[in-house]
Design an enzyme around this catalytic site. Structure first.
Site, PDB file in Angstrom:
ATOM      1  N   TYR A 151       0.874  -1.180   0.000  1.00  0.00           N
ATOM      2  CA  TYR A 151       0.000   0.000   0.000  1.00  0.00           C
ATOM      3  C   TYR A 151       0.905   1.222   0.000  1.00  0.00           C
ATOM      4  CZ  TYR A 151      -3.410   3.452   1.652  1.00  0.00           C
ATOM      5  OH  TYR A 151      -4.224   4.560   1.777  1.00  0.00           O
ATOM      6  N   ASP A 247       9.724   3.435  -0.820  1.00  0.00           N
ATOM      7  CA  ASP A 247       8.680   3.977   0.046  1.00  0.00           C
ATOM      8  C   ASP A 247       9.016   3.537   1.471  1.00  0.00           C
ATOM      9  OD1 ASP A 247       6.503   4.770   1.428  1.00  0.00           O
ATOM     10  OD2 ASP A 247       5.007   3.795   0.144  1.00  0.00           O
ATOM     11  N   LYS A 275       4.987   8.620   8.703  1.00  0.00           N
ATOM     12  CA  LYS A 275       4.679   7.903   9.939  1.00  0.00           C
ATOM     13  C   LYS A 275       5.591   8.232  11.124  1.00  0.00           C
ATOM     14  CE  LYS A 275       2.076   4.110   7.896  1.00  0.00           C
ATOM     15  NZ  LYS A 275       0.702   3.968   8.296  1.00  0.00           N
TER      16      LYS A 275
END
Ligand code: PMP
Length: 443
Positions: A151, A247, A275
């Protein structure tokens, strides 16, 4: 599923009593992010260190950690102090760059090996969006290659192939309303199956702008890259003139201050971070070499539009600076890795005594208990994972005061605020929950 909201102390001045209000009365489905809608939904009213508390005051040991951002622990004192200090000085001004943005950008360039320049934004999705757009601009090509089960955010170029097992009967998009012509420009390969990448490059190599990859596939728990997989991706992208995007929205800061790239020595062209960078405050970054980053039109010669009202917000930037400064002490990683090892070893031992197969995977402070004979090395291996049993287990853990999200394949995170005692307590709960699951097949 629907718990009415209750204020912590309705008598407290300034606290509105919403005890007769249900979240669904105002919010579609009662949550502001669809993946927060698990069953049971925990509506939490307080968080501290390794713990969260629900409206009734029930305590949970938190291994969800908001899908990963909380790395130092909830409401870490140092981060809170830095945020308060920033608020005492400035809020959003929307002009130039504040000292917080400059210091944070410098820290990122110092620590992330492939970063010569960075741009700050607010979410991982924005970061991956910009990384893909600048790759298209740099190469003059349209296509992107991603990996099944990863994702990278909600935007159309990556809104597909998120489930580990392809559903042959329908298009593999995560949403209605995705522009098919955009999603069609994304091709999907299998992580750790370099042949699947080579096949695509052989046929479409001259049209591929970028490969976007989580260096550890955490979207489906934890699949670590085998031997030379990341090196091979580096080589094939260079050979074909495509960009390599790591990523590191999950791996960045959680596994190492310089991201996973600093541990394996493979340098991407672009890195996305988010995050854990702000220990719970909204902030993300795109980073890369000077040439590619100066294609963004924040630079006078750039032509790739990059803007955002809240980009580089001083509060989030201050939180990120305080977080990164703490991570500069390598003892933080020693502790995080030690707790992760202890949890994984304990779960393995418990698993050996069970009447059904489980296997443990993880890296550093991330762990997951799969319900399969062996942990997956490729997304396709997850056909043998027992999802319904996994969900029953997670529910049983919540009943025992351990918050691991009730979402199939979702990894668990440990924070610096967790202790060995917390881990041991969790292992006891896990053993009990697994025994319960063993004898309750059909719930
Ligand atoms: N990339 C990865 C690897 C992620 O795990 C996520 C979020 N889970 C994103 C991008 C998107 O980040 P955000 O939710 O902040 O938009």
């Amino acid at each position: 599923m629907n718990s009415p909201l209750k204020s912590v102390d309705p008598a407290q001045p300034g606290v509105v009593d919403i005890s007769d209000t249900s979240p669904e009365d105002y919010i579609p489905g009662g949550v502001h992010s669809s993946i927060r809608r698990f069953d049971p939904i925990l509506n939490l009213s307080r968080a501290e260190g390794s713990r969260v508390y629900d409206m009734e005051g029930k305590e949970y040991l938190d291994y969800h950690l908001a899908f990963g951002p909380i790395l130092l622990g909830h409401r870490d004192e140092g981060v809170t102090a830095a945020v308060n200090e920033a608020l005492g000085e400035i809020d959003l001004v929307g002009s130039g760059a504040t000292r917080f943005e400059v210091e944070l950008s410098r820290l990122l360039v110092e620590h992330v090996p492939s970063a010569e320049r960075v741009l700050l934004t607010n979410s991982g999705s924005e970061a991956t969006y910009h990384a893909i757009r600048v790759s298209r601009a740099m190469t003059g090509r349209d296509y992107v290659l991603k990996f099944r089960g990863s994702y990278h955010g909600w935007h159309d170029s990556v809104a597909l192939s998120v489930q580990p097992i392809a559903n042959q009967s329908q298009r593999d998009l995560i949403s209605a309303g995705v522009l098919g012509t955009t999603a069609d420009r994304t091709m999907t390969a299998i992580f750790n199956d370099f042949e699947s990448v080579e096949d695509i490059f052989r046929e479409h190599g001259s049209t591929i702008a970028a490969v976007i990859v989580e260096p550890i596939q955490h979207g489906i728990g934890c699949i670590t890259p085998q031997a030379s997989f990341l090196e091979d991706l580096r080589r094939i992208t260079s050979d074909y003139g495509a960009l390599l995007i790591f990523d590191e929205v999950i791996t960045g800061f959680r596994h190492a201050i310089g991201g996973f790239q600093s541990l394996v020595g493979v340098m991407p062209d672009l890195t996305t971070l988010g995050k854990a960078m702000g220990n719970g405050f909204p902030i993300s970054a795109v980073a890369g070499g000077k040439e590619v980053m100066e294609r963004f039109d924040t630079h006078p010669s750039g032509d790739v539009f990059f803007a955002g009202t809240f980009n580089g917000h001083p509060v989030s930037s201050a939180a990120a600076i305080a977080t990164i400064r703490r991570l500069e002490n390598s003892a933080t990683y020693d502790k995080l890795y030690h707790l992760g090892d202890r949890m994984r070893a304990g779960l393995r031992t418990i698993g050996e005594r069970l009447p059904f197969p489980t296997s443990v995977a993880g890296y550093g402070s991330i762990y997951i208990l799969y319900f399969s004979e062996t942990p997956p090395t490729r997304s396709t291996d997850l056909v043998s994972h027992d999802g319904p049993r996994f969900m029953r287990y997670r529910r049983a853990m919540i009943e025992r005061g351990i918050f691991e999200p009730v979402m199939d394949l979702k990894r668990c995170h440990i924070s610096l605020a967790h202790t060995e005692d917390d881990v041991d307590h969790t292992l006891n709960a896990a053993e009990d929950a697994l025994k319960y699951v063993a004898t309750h097949h059909l719930e």
